[in-house]
Design a protein around this motif. Structure first.
Motif, mmCIF file in Angstrom:
data_model
loop_
_atom_site.group_PDB
_atom_site.id
_atom_site.type_symbol
_atom_site.label_atom_id
_atom_site.label_comp_id
_atom_site.label_asym_id
_atom_site.label_seq_id
_atom_site.Cartn_x
_atom_site.Cartn_y
_atom_site.Cartn_z
ATOM 1 N N THR A 117 12.416 -38.394 -94.222
ATOM 2 C CA THR A 117 12.636 -39.421 -95.244
ATOM 3 C C THR A 117 13.662 -38.996 -96.285
ATOM 4 O O THR A 117 14.551 -39.772 -96.661
ATOM 5 N N LEU A 118 13.584 -37.757 -96.765
ATOM 6 C CA LEU A 118 14.452 -37.333 -97.863
ATOM 7 C C LEU A 118 15.915 -37.203 -97.464
ATOM 8 O O LEU A 118 16.795 -37.200 -98.328
ATOM 9 N N VAL A 119 16.206 -37.103 -96.171
ATOM 10 C CA VAL A 119 17.597 -37.077 -95.706
ATOM 11 C C VAL A 119 17.967 -38.404 -95.073
ATOM 12 O O VAL A 119 18.985 -39.019 -95.417
ATOM 13 N N THR A 143 10.532 -37.781 -105.766
ATOM 14 C CA THR A 143 11.380 -37.997 -106.940
ATOM 15 C C THR A 143 12.062 -36.678 -107.271
ATOM 16 O O THR A 143 11.431 -35.619 -107.261
ATOM 17 N N VAL A 144 13.352 -36.782 -107.568
ATOM 18 C CA VAL A 144 14.174 -35.601 -107.836
ATOM 19 C C VAL A 144 14.833 -35.774 -109.201
ATOM 20 O O VAL A 144 15.366 -36.846 -109.519
ATOM 21 N N HIS A 145 14.784 -34.721 -110.010
ATOM 22 C CA HIS A 145 15.472 -34.699 -111.300
ATOM 23 C C HIS A 145 16.599 -33.687 -111.224
ATOM 24 O O HIS A 145 16.397 -32.543 -110.792
ATOM 25 N N ALA A 146 17.785 -34.116 -111.652
ATOM 26 C CA ALA A 146 18.962 -33.259 -111.534
ATOM 27 C C ALA A 146 19.903 -33.519 -112.702
ATOM 28 O O ALA A 146 19.668 -34.413 -113.532
ATOM 29 N N ARG A 147 20.984 -32.727 -112.749
ATOM 30 C CA ARG A 147 22.007 -32.915 -113.779
ATOM 31 C C ARG A 147 23.388 -32.763 -113.155
ATOM 32 O O ARG A 147 23.568 -32.042 -112.176
ATOM 33 N N ILE A 148 24.333 -33.459 -113.752
ATOM 34 C CA ILE A 148 25.752 -33.229 -113.493
ATOM 35 C C ILE A 148 26.359 -32.945 -114.862
ATOM 36 O O ILE A 148 26.616 -33.871 -115.639
ATOM 37 N N ASP A 149 26.517 -31.675 -115.186
ATOM 38 C CA ASP A 149 26.933 -31.289 -116.541
ATOM 39 C C ASP A 149 25.950 -31.893 -117.549
ATOM 40 O O ASP A 149 24.777 -31.562 -117.532
ATOM 41 N N ALA A 150 26.405 -32.834 -118.400
ATOM 42 C CA ALA A 150 25.526 -33.411 -119.416
ATOM 43 C C ALA A 150 24.881 -34.719 -118.972
ATOM 44 O O ALA A 150 24.180 -35.361 -119.764
ATOM 45 N N ALA A 186 20.145 -30.588 -100.834
ATOM 46 C CA ALA A 186 19.566 -29.842 -101.953
ATOM 47 C C ALA A 186 18.334 -30.549 -102.500
ATOM 48 O O ALA A 186 17.329 -29.897 -102.826
ATOM 49 N N ALA A 187 18.386 -31.870 -102.584
ATOM 50 C CA ALA A 187 17.235 -32.636 -103.086
ATOM 51 C C ALA A 187 16.047 -32.511 -102.138
ATOM 52 O O ALA A 187 14.905 -32.309 -102.555
ATOM 53 N N ALA A 188 16.320 -32.615 -100.825
ATOM 54 C CA ALA A 188 15.247 -32.493 -99.846
ATOM 55 C C ALA A 188 14.620 -31.099 -99.879
ATOM 56 O O ALA A 188 13.392 -30.950 -99.857
ATOM 57 N N ARG A 189 15.472 -30.088 -99.957
ATOM 58 C CA ARG A 189 14.954 -28.712 -99.978
ATOM 59 C C ARG A 189 14.101 -28.477 -101.215
ATOM 60 O O ARG A 189 13.015 -27.859 -101.133
ATOM 61 N N ALA A 197 12.412 -30.642 -103.048
ATOM 62 C CA ALA A 197 11.142 -31.361 -102.969
ATOM 63 C C ALA A 197 10.172 -30.708 -101.988
ATOM 64 O O ALA A 197 8.967 -30.607 -102.238
ATOM 65 N N ARG A 198 10.714 -30.249 -100.872
ATOM 66 C CA ARG A 198 9.851 -29.656 -99.849
ATOM 67 C C ARG A 198 9.386 -28.257 -100.219
ATOM 68 O O ARG A 198 8.327 -27.810 -99.802
#
Length: 297
Positions: A167-169, A209-216, A287-290, A292-293
């Motif tokens: 699912t995540l990919v 659910t994934v939380h991430a950043r791109i700089d600010a 990266a998001a899938a990894r 979370a898993r």
């Protein structure tokens, strides 16, 4: 325009073939090594000769290839097309992990691209254009597609993390493709992630659910495979306010028509998505899938 269909592993090439036929294309044949039943169904629906070997299909001298093999075969199909010199468009997914991405990126240069159809959704393109000149402070992405069909019979490979990526990919790539339309070429730094397996007989996950950043810029992505209708949406916070989009749940609204137009242009030598942006989309997806898993926090 003569089109070869290299793999019919899921529903997208059936829509592609109908759209390309409406644009005057002729199918020169279809190959799929993993699913003879789907290959026969495609051949009958579109009056396309069947081929047991990919090299025999490519020997028909198509102007362009629409490739939808099972994910572990994608790099091999790309290499075969490169050696033949024929342009090729790949439906998602082409890799499921870092090793697969490394192999894909090591392929020799050739006229090819891959993308989620959502990249070509007219409303998303317009949303991105309207966002120009406004500084995003936060982005929220949502990709929802019921995974029930991926949990049965010959489609279970799509739920397999070693197949289409689970699912995540398999669904998650849509979310990160939308991000690339809004913020081209960015790579996110994943901060935390959590997934829910649920009660379904999945070998991957029901949602995450994934939380991430791109700089600010803060980025949140929810990828889900619960029951019910598809939903693909974005929400962007800027200094001027909140902008939101949910894509229309119809084929043209989801970008299938635009994808067909991109295939027509590919046959003329125009590559719609460069390799660097594809790499960014899949880096973020993987990266998001990894995270979370692995239960990153």
């Amino acid at each position: 325009m003569r089109v070869a269909y290299a793999g019919v592993a899921h529903s997208h090439p059936f829509v592609d073939a109908a759209n390309l036929r409406a644009r005057g294309a002729t199918p020169v044949g279809v190959w799929d090594e993993d699913d003879p039943r789907r290959r026969r169904e495609f051949a009958a629906r579109f009056d396309a000769p069947e081929f047991a070997r990919l090299d025999e299909l490519l020997a028909r001298s198509p102007d362009v290839v629409v490739a939808t093999p099972r994910t572990p075969r994608a790099a091999d199909v790309a290499l075969a097309c490169a050696r033949t010199g024929v342009p090729v468009f790949f439906n998602k997914t082409v890799v499921a992990d870092d090793a697969g991405l490394a192999r894909w990126r090591a392929l020799p240069p050739a006229p090819r691209f891959t993308s989620s159809v959502l990249r070509f959704a007219p409303a998303l393109e317009a949303f991105a254009a309207d966002l120009e000149g406004h500084r995003p402070r936060a982005v929220e992405l949502h990709a929802q597609h019921d995974i029930a069909a991926f949990l049965e019979g010959d489609r279970r490979w799509q739920d397999d993390p070693a197949g289409a990526g689970g699912t995540l990919v398999n669904i998650g790539v849509h979310a990160w493709e939308m991000l690339d339309v809004l913020l081209p070429g960015v790579t996110v730094d994943v901060l935390s992630a959590a997934r829910v397996v649920g009660d379904a007989p999945t070998t991957s996950e029901l949602l995450a659910t994934v939380h991430a950043r791109i700089d600010a810029v803060a980025v949140t992505a929810t990828v889900s495979g619960v029951g019910g209708a598809d939903r693909y949406g974005v929400r962007v916070w800027t200094d001027e306010g909140i902008r939101e989009l949910v894509l229309p749940d119809d084929l043209d609204g989801l970008g299938y028509g635009g994808a067909a137009d991109a295939v027509v242009q590919l046959a003329r030598g125009v590559v719609a998505v460069d390799a660097a942006r594809t790499a960014a989309v899949y880096r973020n997806t993987i990266a998001a899938a990894r995270a979370a898993r692995d239960g990153a926090s």
